[in-house]
Scaffold this active site. Structure first.
Site, PDB file in Angstrom:
ATOM      1  N   GLU A 104      79.400   0.400  97.339  1.00 28.35           N
ATOM      2  CA  GLU A 104      79.871   0.528  98.822  1.00 28.35           C
ATOM      3  C   GLU A 104      79.392  -0.904  98.895  1.00 28.35           C
ATOM      4  O   GLU A 104      77.995  -0.982  98.822  1.00 28.35           O
ATOM      5  CB  GLU A 104      79.907   1.265  99.977  1.00 28.35           C
ATOM      6  CG  GLU A 104      80.236   0.526 101.482  1.00 28.35           C
ATOM      7  CD  GLU A 104      79.935   1.322 102.949  1.00 28.35           C
ATOM      8  OE1 GLU A 104      79.128   2.316 101.889  1.00 28.35           O
ATOM      9  OE2 GLU A 104      80.798   1.537 103.541  1.00 28.35           O
ATOM     10  N   LYS A 147      88.104   0.038 104.071  1.00 25.92           N
ATOM     11  CA  LYS A 147      88.235   1.196 104.649  1.00 25.92           C
ATOM     12  C   LYS A 147      88.849   2.094 106.511  1.00 25.92           C
ATOM     13  O   LYS A 147      88.928   1.695 107.874  1.00 25.92           O
ATOM     14  CB  LYS A 147      86.541   1.530 104.919  1.00 25.92           C
ATOM     15  CG  LYS A 147      85.288   2.368 105.726  1.00 25.92           C
ATOM     16  CD  LYS A 147      84.172   1.926 105.863  1.00 25.92           C
ATOM     17  CE  LYS A 147      83.044   3.386 106.363  1.00 25.92           C
ATOM     18  NZ  LYS A 147      81.613   2.490 106.044  1.00 25.92           N
ATOM     19  N   CYS A 160      83.104   5.603 101.465  1.00 28.34           N
ATOM     20  CA  CYS A 160      81.599   6.413 102.871  1.00 28.34           C
ATOM     21  C   CYS A 160      82.394   7.476 103.644  1.00 28.34           C
ATOM     22  O   CYS A 160      82.443   8.541 103.511  1.00 28.34           O
ATOM     23  CB  CYS A 160      80.833   4.879 103.003  1.00 28.34           C
ATOM     24  SG  CYS A 160      79.225   5.626 103.639  1.00 28.34           S
TER      25      CYS A 160
HETATM   26  N1  LIG Z   1      77.507   4.393 105.918  1.00 28.41           N
HETATM   27  C1  LIG Z   1      78.389   4.739 106.204  1.00 28.41           C
HETATM   28  O1  LIG Z   1      79.956   3.932 106.581  1.00 28.41           O
HETATM   29  C2  LIG Z   1      78.776   6.260 106.788  1.00 28.41           C
HETATM   30  C3  LIG Z   1      77.649   7.167 107.393  1.00 28.41           C
HETATM   31  O2  LIG Z   1      75.898   6.342 106.518  1.00 28.41           O
HETATM   32  C4  LIG Z   1      77.452   8.406 107.676  1.00 28.41           C
HETATM   33  O3  LIG Z   1      78.448   9.148 107.567  1.00 28.41           O
HETATM   34  O4  LIG Z   1      76.186   9.296 107.446  1.00 28.41           O
END
Ligand SMILES: NC(=O)CC(=O)C(=O)O
Length: 308
Positions: free
Chosen positions: A59, A138, A180
């Site tokens: 990411e 996302k 994520c």
């Molecule tokens: N960074 C993210 O999008 C998600 C995350 O860090 C988590 O769900 O914990």
């Protein structure tokens, strides 16, 4: 047989690929976009030389992870940019996918859309010819507030995507792509799996609070529920950065066992993905065909926005 590689290093980039050594995971990142793009190229080529045919980056691999950085690092996604400054990451990813002769899930990058005049956290997937074959914005924005630990509000700057993303990788099969925080929403994973995906791939950057608790658990849960491979590809940890990524890029198999897990440092993981294993696991514990859609609805049917 499915294969992939994942690579990771310090700053904010990770990737994985599938090929002769089924799955590679790599992660890395820095504050300098050009450095990150160059680093990504080096690691993608390293993975492809090792036989990877499907490669994944982390990411926000081209930028630091933080709402304060997204507008500065954001790019338009222009296949034919008027200026080379307009879409450098898009074109670097396309070029290296072609050079590596591999499918490349290019982590994610901050995107600016002139059409909507909004910012997104967007993953671009390229074929071995360098053609863009999938775009995932996302869908669930990372807005959390754990007192004394971490507060993060992507929605201060970003807008959400609005679809399930599935890409068909010739010779391998369908792959679901999300980013994520999306992994925390089992609906997205279940829809992709029921639409025929053999693997769910999430470029992601959990942190030092949520990572130890939930990173591996989320991957294993999505794998167990759906009896598919799940890969999470994180940036390596950079303690000089404002956001400390958990790292630990990993791949879970359809039985929810972790096949490979990296530490917090940059590296590449290679994993063999075997389609027969999915069939074996589903034969042994046949939840996949024992669902009671006469009792509850099949959420992959009906009103689902998805794109193949
Ligand atoms: N960074 C993210 O999008 C998600 C995350 O860090 C988590 O769900 O914990």
């Amino acid at each position: 047989m499915y294969r992939g590689d994942l690579i990771s290093r310090i700053t904010a980039t990770s990737m994985f690929a599938a090929g002769s050594r089924d799955l590679n995971l790599t992660s890395f990142n820095s504050a300098d976009k050009a450095t990150n793009l160059q680093r990504a190229r080096t690691k993608v080529l390293e993975a492809s030389k090792a036989g990877a045919k499907l490669i994944v980056l982390p990411e926000c691999f081209n930028s630091p992870y933080g709402t304060q950085f997204f507008p500065k690092y954001a790019e338009k996604l222009l296949p034919s940019p008027p200026s080379s400054d307009d879409s450098p990451s898009f074109h670097a990813l396309s070029a290296v996918a072609k050079e590596a002769n591999a499918f490349l899930i290019g982590g994610s990058i901050p995107e600016y859309s002139p059409e909507t005049e909004k910012y997104y956290n967007t993953s671009l997937t390229f074929s071995p010819s360098g053609a863009l074959i999938a775009t995932h914005r996302k869908t669930h924005l990372f807005d959390i507030d754990i007192p004394g630990k971490i507060k993060f509000k992507e929605s201060d700057v970003l807008s959400p995507g609005n679809k399930v993303t599935i890409v068909d990788i010739p010779e391998y099969g369908k792959v679901g792509i999300a980013i994520c925080y999306d992994v925390r929403f089992p609906e997205l994973a279940m829809i992709a799996a029921r639409k025929g995906c053999f693997a769910l791939i999430y470029p992601g950057a959990f942190n030092m609070t949520t990572g130890p608790l939930h990173w591996s658990l989320q991957a294993r849960a999505r794998a167990m529920d759906n009896q598919v491979y799940v890969a999470l590809c994180s940036p390596a940890r950079d303690m000089e950065a404002t956001y400390h990524a958990w790292g630990h890029s990993l791949v879970a198999d359809p039985n929810a066992e972790v096949l490979a897990e990296m530490d917090e440092k940059e590296g590449i993981a290679y994993v063999e993905l075997n389609g027969e294993k999915i069939d074996d696991i589903r034969r042994g514990i046949p939840i996949y065909s024992q669902r009671r859609f006469d009792v509850y609805p099949d959420i992959s049917e009906g009103k689902v926005k998805y794109e193949e």
